[in-house]
Design an enzyme around this catalytic site. Structure first.
Site, PDB file in Angstrom:
ATOM      1  N   GLN A   1       0.849  -1.197   0.000  1.00 52.71           N
ATOM      2  CA  GLN A   1       0.000   0.000   0.000  1.00 52.71           C
ATOM      3  C   GLN A   1       0.881   1.242   0.000  1.00 52.71           C
ATOM      4  O   GLN A   1       1.113   1.851   1.047  1.00 52.71           O
ATOM      5  CB  GLN A   1      -0.906  -0.010   1.227  1.00 52.71           C
ATOM      6  CG  GLN A   1      -1.776   1.205   1.345  1.00 52.71           C
ATOM      7  CD  GLN A   1      -3.206   0.911   1.032  1.00 52.71           C
ATOM      8  OE1 GLN A   1      -3.679  -0.167   1.310  1.00 52.71           O
ATOM      9  NE2 GLN A   1      -3.905   1.864   0.485  1.00 52.71           N
ATOM     10  N   PHE A   2       1.388   1.624  -1.173  1.00 53.92           N
ATOM     11  CA  PHE A   2       2.288   2.769  -1.252  1.00 53.92           C
ATOM     12  C   PHE A   2       1.623   4.065  -0.803  1.00 53.92           C
ATOM     13  O   PHE A   2       2.300   5.014  -0.407  1.00 53.92           O
ATOM     14  CB  PHE A   2       2.878   2.920  -2.655  1.00 53.92           C
ATOM     15  CG  PHE A   2       1.999   3.654  -3.629  1.00 53.92           C
ATOM     16  CD1 PHE A   2       2.161   5.016  -3.833  1.00 53.92           C
ATOM     17  CD2 PHE A   2       1.005   2.989  -4.336  1.00 53.92           C
ATOM     18  CE1 PHE A   2       1.342   5.704  -4.720  1.00 53.92           C
ATOM     19  CE2 PHE A   2       0.195   3.657  -5.227  1.00 53.92           C
ATOM     20  CZ  PHE A   2       0.355   5.021  -5.420  1.00 53.92           C
ATOM     21  N   THR A   3       0.302   4.119  -0.808  1.00 62.18           N
ATOM     22  CA  THR A   3      -0.385   5.357  -0.438  1.00 62.18           C
ATOM     23  C   THR A   3      -0.215   5.718   1.038  1.00 62.18           C
ATOM     24  O   THR A   3      -0.520   6.843   1.429  1.00 62.18           O
ATOM     25  CB  THR A   3      -1.886   5.303  -0.796  1.00 62.18           C
ATOM     26  OG1 THR A   3      -2.495   4.205  -0.121  1.00 62.18           O
ATOM     27  CG2 THR A   3      -2.083   5.181  -2.299  1.00 62.18           C
TER      28      THR A   3
END
Length: 145
Positions: free
Chosen positions: A78-80
């Site tokens: 989950q790069f966000t």
């Protein structure tokens, strides 16, 4: 590295509207690798996650770890989680590790959970996923290192 942990009764990952993986009691772990992370960060985070006492005993006290309850991990990239929202209304993701390196770290993290005898299920790195879960508690904890 940032990991958002959610204690779950179950978690399921769907990709292209098809069930891809699922766990029962355990932790949904959303993971973001950041530009300055090292492999040592992975080792420290895995140890913290599997030993963090966030499961209740008979007296409703947080006395048990994932290992103690023989729980599972659902690990989803989950790069966000690296979002910087200080300026403007569009988040920037400059702190997120570039994808080619991040996928190596993601795979290393999976292996370290396996090496610690933790049942692990995953999503697909970089895929568009739908996650279904029941947050148990609710208990949600952010870990950073």
């Amino acid at each position: 590295m940032k990991c958002l942990l959610q204690r779950v009764s179950y978690a399921k990952v769907y990709i292209e509207n098809k069930l891809y993986s699922q766990i029962d009691k355990g932790l949904l772990v959303l993971v973001c690798f950041c530009v300055n992370d090292t492999r040592q960060n992975i080792e420290l985070m895995v140890k913290k996650i599997i030993n963090l006492r966030i499961f209740e005993d008979n007296n409703k006290k947080f006395n048990f770890s994932l290992k103690d309850i023989n729980g599972s991990i659902m690990l989803v990239s989950q790069f966000t989680l690296a979002a910087d929202t200080k300026k403007g209304n569009r988040p920037s993701f400059f702190e997120a590790m570039e994808p080619n390196k991040a996928i190596e770290f993601y795979n290393e993290m999976i292996e370290q959970f396996k090496n610690n005898n933790i049942e692990i299920r995953t999503g697909i790195f970089g895929a568009s996923m739908r996650i279904e879960l029941t947050n148990d508690g609710p208990v949600t904890i952010m870990l950073e290192n």
